[in-house]
Design an enzyme around this catalytic site. Sequence first.
Site, PDB file in Angstrom:
ATOM      1  N   TRP A 152       0.823  -1.207   0.000  1.00  0.00           N
ATOM      2  CA  TRP A 152       0.000   0.000   0.000  1.00  0.00           C
ATOM      3  C   TRP A 152       0.856   1.256   0.000  1.00  0.00           C
ATOM      4  CZ3 TRP A 152      -4.402  -0.297  -2.049  1.00  0.00           C
ATOM      5  CH2 TRP A 152      -5.200  -1.440  -1.899  1.00  0.00           C
ATOM      6  N   ASP A 171      -1.717   6.744   6.400  1.00  0.00           N
ATOM      7  CA  ASP A 171      -2.810   5.929   5.868  1.00  0.00           C
ATOM      8  C   ASP A 171      -3.083   4.869   6.928  1.00  0.00           C
ATOM      9  OD1 ASP A 171      -4.468   4.121   4.625  1.00  0.00           O
ATOM     10  OD2 ASP A 171      -3.095   3.623   2.982  1.00  0.00           O
ATOM     11  N   LYS A 178     -12.495  -1.490   6.296  1.00  0.00           N
ATOM     12  CA  LYS A 178     -11.703  -2.432   7.081  1.00  0.00           C
ATOM     13  C   LYS A 178     -12.215  -2.452   8.522  1.00  0.00           C
ATOM     14  CE  LYS A 178      -9.271  -2.609   3.305  1.00  0.00           C
ATOM     15  NZ  LYS A 178      -8.154  -1.760   2.954  1.00  0.00           N
TER      16      LYS A 178
END
Length: 371
Positions: free
Chosen positions: A102, A182, A206
């Site tokens: 990511w 993030d 999530k």
Amino acid sequence: MSRAINFNAGPAALPLPALERAREELLDFAGSGMSVMEHSHRGKEYEAVHNEAIALLRELLAIPDDYDVTFLQGGATQQFAQLPMNFLGNGKTGDYVVTGAWSEKAVSEAKAAAGMAGGAVRTAVSTGTGDGKEKSYTRVPAAAEIPVDPGAAYLHLTSNETIHGVEFQDFPATGAVPLVADMSSDFLWRRIEVSKFAFIYAGAQKNIGPSGIVVAVARKDFVASGRKDIPKIFQYRVHAENNSLYNTPPTFGVYLVRNVLAWQKSVGGLDQIERWNREKAGLLYGAIDGRPDFFRCPVERASRSVMNVVFRLPSEALEEKFVSEAKKRRMIGLKGHRSVGGIRVSLYNAATVEWVTVLVGFMDEFARANG
Ligand SMILES: *Cc1c(COP(=O)(O)O)cnc(C)c1O
């Protein structure tokens, strides 16, 4: 009805009470004779939900007054581009800590956005080893390994790498350099010191609610320093000034976020949530470490994620068998990301200690039968 034991990485399991509440309120929200989805986003019924969700977030995370909470769209992926659009104007540089797939994506999108704006992006440090698609990530850097350049517009990190299963336990002190994170896959699993960060963003699917919403927690002066010459819809300032009602927000998503946060508060807030999360991770890593001849976690101990636990079995064939036998027992979402293989267990807030107990029992049985 029998609910699945859902270890999906995202979209992921939601707490049952939050879903039951949605079921009860679906056709007739607050006695209005319609669902919350059918209300105007400018009406008092929806606004109450919207503001309650923000207030719950502020309370759960103890967010200081000089921070705004906003709801954004486009997923965390859009933030990869929107962040540099806002803060990397002419000649400015954004520094990135790369710890997995990511953060690699964040860098690559930031390069494109900064390129358009005349800014630049640097990798401050990467823990990747090997080349290209084969690159592996098994740890986060120590604070001393992260160079903090006082000239940087911000330093960006990914607090939890959802695919590689590595997570920051502590965050570096960056002084006057704004720290951006993030937190998509480990937001709200425990308390954090919000004041360490200038900007936190997290896709909801999530740990907070359904996909389609990003929650941002941002220091007001940082947001105010963003560019004003980009389209309004991309300016963080505009969303903050309009209480996330500049345009139509995903109202049903925000409503579900409200339900999830209300559930978190009702069970005792983040202290209780953290206790459960640590118990789940302890059970699972204990099962992996307890049979080193059969299970192997590639992640260094100090960087092991509490949210996404990755491990390998002796062969890919056994991994496949493990996933399919688990499925017969209603356990789903155990297959590792296609880019890294192996097994991945996502232990977000809605996954219960009971689920993990069932999984750990199955792992023991499976190892004995196939070891
Ligand atoms: C899932 C995830 C993303 C991407 O989220 P989208 O909603 O698909 O854009 C980004 N960062 C992390 C850490 C994630 O886990």
